[in-house]
Design a protein around this motif. Structure first.
Motif, PDB file in Angstrom:
ATOM      1  N   LYS A   1       3.784   4.139 -13.612  1.00  0.00           N
ATOM      2  CA  LYS A   1       4.071   3.129 -12.585  1.00  0.00           C
ATOM      3  C   LYS A   1       3.035   2.007 -12.563  1.00  0.00           C
ATOM      4  CE  LYS A   1       7.732   5.292 -11.304  1.00  0.00           C
ATOM      5  NZ  LYS A   1       9.084   4.710 -11.485  1.00  0.00           N
ATOM      6  N   LYS A   2       1.826   2.287 -13.028  1.00  0.00           N
ATOM      7  CA  LYS A   2       0.782   1.275 -13.191  1.00  0.00           C
ATOM      8  C   LYS A   2       0.467   0.466 -11.918  1.00  0.00           C
ATOM      9  CE  LYS A   2       1.296   0.471 -18.168  1.00  0.00           C
ATOM     10  NZ  LYS A   2       2.100   1.664 -18.452  1.00  0.00           N
TER      11      LYS A   2
ATOM     12  N   LYS B   1       1.010  -6.548   5.380  1.00  0.00           N
ATOM     13  CA  LYS B   1       1.289  -5.761   4.169  1.00  0.00           C
ATOM     14  C   LYS B   1       2.341  -4.691   4.457  1.00  0.00           C
ATOM     15  CE  LYS B   1      -3.542  -6.124   2.602  1.00  0.00           C
ATOM     16  NZ  LYS B   1      -3.347  -7.257   1.686  1.00  0.00           N
ATOM     17  N   LYS B   2       3.127  -4.365   3.454  1.00  0.00           N
ATOM     18  CA  LYS B   2       4.047  -3.232   3.550  1.00  0.00           C
ATOM     19  C   LYS B   2       3.268  -1.959   3.230  1.00  0.00           C
ATOM     20  CE  LYS B   2       8.286  -1.383   3.739  1.00  0.00           C
ATOM     21  NZ  LYS B   2       9.289  -1.622   4.786  1.00  0.00           N
TER      22      LYS B   2
ATOM     23  N   GLU C   1       5.740  -1.265  -6.256  1.00  0.00           N
ATOM     24  CA  GLU C   1       5.852  -2.724  -6.304  1.00  0.00           C
ATOM     25  C   GLU C   1       4.679  -3.341  -7.064  1.00  0.00           C
ATOM     26  OE1 GLU C   1       8.334  -4.620  -5.090  1.00  0.00           O
ATOM     27  OE2 GLU C   1       9.441  -2.840  -4.446  1.00  0.00           O
ATOM     28  N   PRO C   2       4.880  -4.530  -7.631  1.00  0.00           N
ATOM     29  CA  PRO C   2       3.753  -5.254  -8.237  1.00  0.00           C
ATOM     30  C   PRO C   2       2.664  -5.538  -7.191  1.00  0.00           C
ATOM     31  CG  PRO C   2       5.857  -6.248  -8.857  1.00  0.00           C
ATOM     32  CD  PRO C   2       6.152  -5.255  -7.784  1.00  0.00           C
ATOM     33  N   ASN C   3       1.446  -5.685  -7.659  1.00  0.00           N
ATOM     34  CA  ASN C   3       0.289  -5.977  -6.795  1.00  0.00           C
ATOM     35  C   ASN C   3       0.128  -4.924  -5.698  1.00  0.00           C
ATOM     36  OD1 ASN C   3      -1.996  -7.580  -6.126  1.00  0.00           O
ATOM     37  ND2 ASN C   3      -0.861  -8.513  -4.451  1.00  0.00           N
ATOM     38  N   SER C   4       0.185  -3.643  -6.105  1.00  0.00           N
ATOM     39  CA  SER C   4       0.116  -2.527  -5.159  1.00  0.00           C
ATOM     40  C   SER C   4      -1.145  -1.707  -5.357  1.00  0.00           C
ATOM     41  CB  SER C   4       1.332  -1.610  -5.327  1.00  0.00           C
ATOM     42  OG  SER C   4       2.506  -2.249  -4.909  1.00  0.00           O
ATOM     43  N   ILE C   5      -1.513  -0.993  -4.296  1.00  0.00           N
ATOM     44  CA  ILE C   5      -2.618  -0.050  -4.325  1.00  0.00           C
ATOM     45  C   ILE C   5      -2.110   1.305  -3.854  1.00  0.00           C
ATOM     46  CG2 ILE C   5      -3.409  -0.762  -2.014  1.00  0.00           C
ATOM     47  CD1 ILE C   5      -6.299  -0.184  -2.998  1.00  0.00           C
ATOM     48  N   VAL C   6      -2.520   2.370  -4.546  1.00  0.00           N
ATOM     49  CA  VAL C   6      -2.171   3.747  -4.187  1.00  0.00           C
ATOM     50  C   VAL C   6      -3.405   4.406  -3.577  1.00  0.00           C
ATOM     51  CG1 VAL C   6      -1.662   6.029  -5.146  1.00  0.00           C
ATOM     52  CG2 VAL C   6      -0.315   4.043  -5.851  1.00  0.00           C
TER      53      VAL C   6
ATOM     54  N   ILE D   1       0.849  -1.193   0.000  1.00  0.00           N
ATOM     55  CA  ILE D   1       0.000   0.000   0.000  1.00  0.00           C
ATOM     56  C   ILE D   1       0.885   1.243   0.000  1.00  0.00           C
ATOM     57  CG2 ILE D   1      -1.783   1.299   1.267  1.00  0.00           C
ATOM     58  CD1 ILE D   1      -2.551  -1.409   2.604  1.00  0.00           C
ATOM     59  N   TYR D   2       0.545   2.204  -0.849  1.00  0.00           N
ATOM     60  CA  TYR D   2       1.241   3.494  -0.887  1.00  0.00           C
ATOM     61  C   TYR D   2       0.251   4.579  -0.462  1.00  0.00           C
ATOM     62  CZ  TYR D   2       4.936   1.054  -3.369  1.00  0.00           C
ATOM     63  OH  TYR D   2       5.943   0.179  -3.716  1.00  0.00           O
TER      64      TYR D   2
END
Length: 297
Positions: A233-234, A162-163, A205-210, A141-142
Motif C-alpha cells: 500500500k506504500k 484531515k480524514k 489514500e495518497p499522502n497518508s500516514i499509518v 491518517i489511518y
C-alpha cells in the motif's frame, strides 16, 4: 527517598529530541501537569520488585489466544456503552487499563508521581508532540488498532481538516469510530481490519500516514502479512508506538523483569529486526527508533 521534578530537558531526552523542538501546544500541556515525583528506593523498591516478580510468575494471560477476541470486543463495548450513556462525552474513551495512582517505570527507575493520572497525562504530552511533529503534513491518517478511539479522538481534535480512519478487528471498536462521526461531526470513519489477516482490498489514500499504538504487541509476532500490506500500500509514513522487546537491556534488573513479562505473555518480538532487514534490502527507510523510557508498572 529521592524527590525529583520533571523538566523540559528530561521531556526532550525521553522523546529523543531537543528542548527547542518542543512546540508551544506541548509545552502548555506540560506546564499544566504536576511535575513532581519520588524515586522508590531501599525497602520500598525491593517490596515493589517482589510484587512485580510474583505478578509475572502468576500471570496466566496468553496474548493472541482465540478467547482474547471476545475480551477485546467486551472491553471496547464498555467504552462504547459509556460514550452513548454519557451523551457522547469523549472522556469515557480512556481505556480501562490506564489506571490512576500507580507506580510508573520512568527513566530507569520506579517512581511515584504526584500527578494522580500520570500515565495518561504524560502520554498525552508525548502524543501531542508526536502528532504535531510527524502527522501535520499528511492529509489522511489511518489509526490501526484504534480500540476505544483514545488516540483517534485526539487526532481528530488536533487535525479537524484531515480524514482519520479508525481500524480495528472487533465491531465494538468500529462502532465507537462511526458514532463519533455521526454524533460529534468528526471527520472519521471506522473499518473492520485484522492485522494478522489484513484486507488487501482496503485502499490507503495518497499522502497518508499509518499509526499504531500498543497494537503490534498484541498480535503475538504474527506480523508478516501486515508488513506485506504496508509494502504493497506504500503509505508515506508509518509511526509505531509499541513495547519493543529488542530495546530492553537485560543486564539491568529493571529491564530484565520487563522483558520477562513481555516474553511470558507472548507479546510480539522480532518486528524491529524485520523492519531493519527491510531497510537493508532497500524496501523501507527507518527515520527514528527511540525508547521513551516511560511505561506502566
Amino acid at each position: 527517598m529521592s524527590q525529583k521534578e520533571l523538566t523540559l530537558e528530561i521531556l526532550a531526552n525521553s522523546f529523543g529530541t531537543e528542548v527547542s523542538d518542543i512546540d508551544e501546544e506541548t509545552r502548555t500541556l506540560f506546564e499544566k501537569m504536576d511535575k513532581g515525583y519520588r524515586v522508590l528506593e531501599g525497602l520500598e523498591k525491593n517490596n515493589l520488585i517482589s510484587e512485580v516478580i510474583l505478578k509475572i510468575e502468576n500471570d496466566k494471560q496468553v496474548i493472541g489466544a482465540p478467547e482474547r477476541t471476545n475480551r477485546w470486543f467486551e472491553g471496547w463495548k464498555e467504552n462504547l456503552d459509556g460514550l452513548r450513556d454519557s451523551n457522547f462525552d469523549t472522556s469515557t474513551l480512556m481505556p480501562k487499563f490506564i489506571r490512576k495512582n500507580q507506580p510508573i517505570r520512568f527513566m530507569g527507575d520506579y517512581i511515584i508521581p504526584n500527578e494522580d493520572h500520570f500515565e495518561h497525562v504524560y502520554f498525552n504530552v508525548f502524543r501531542t508532540w508526536l502528532f504535531k511533529k510527524y502527522f501535520s503534513k499528511y492529509s489522511t491518517i489511518y489509526d490501526i488498532g484504534c480500540g476505544s478511539s483514545y488516540n483517534l479522538i485526539k487526532l481528530c481534535e488536533m487535525f479537524p481538516e484531515k480524514k482519520v480512519h479508525g481500524l480495528d478487528f472487533v465491531q465494538s471498536s468500529v462502532d465507537i469510530v462511526n458514532d463519533l462521526s455521526q454524533h460529534k461531526g468528526l471527520n472519521t470513519q471506522g473499518h473492520l481490519f485484522n492485522m494478522i489477516e489484513p484486507d488487501f482490498k482496503l485502499d490507503i489514500e495518497p499522502n497518508s500516514i499509518v499509526f499504531t499504538s500498543g497494537v503490534i504487541e498484541q498480535i503475538a509476532s504474527k506480523f508478516e502479512k501486515f508488513v506485506d500490506f504496508l509494502l504493497q500500500k506504500k503509505p508515506e509514513m508509518v509511526v509505531h508506538v509499541e513495547p519493543t522487546y529488542e530495546v530492553y537491556d537485560q543486564s539491568v534488573l529493571f529491564d530484565y523483569l520487563a522483558a520477562k513479562f513481555h516474553k511470558k505473555r507472548g507479546y510480539t518480538a522480532g518486528y524491529l529486526p524485520r523492519l531493519q532487514q527491510l531497510e537493508s534490502e532497500g524496501k523501507a527507510e527507518i527515520l527514528k527508533v527511540k525508547r521513551l523510557n516511560f511505561g506502566s508498572l
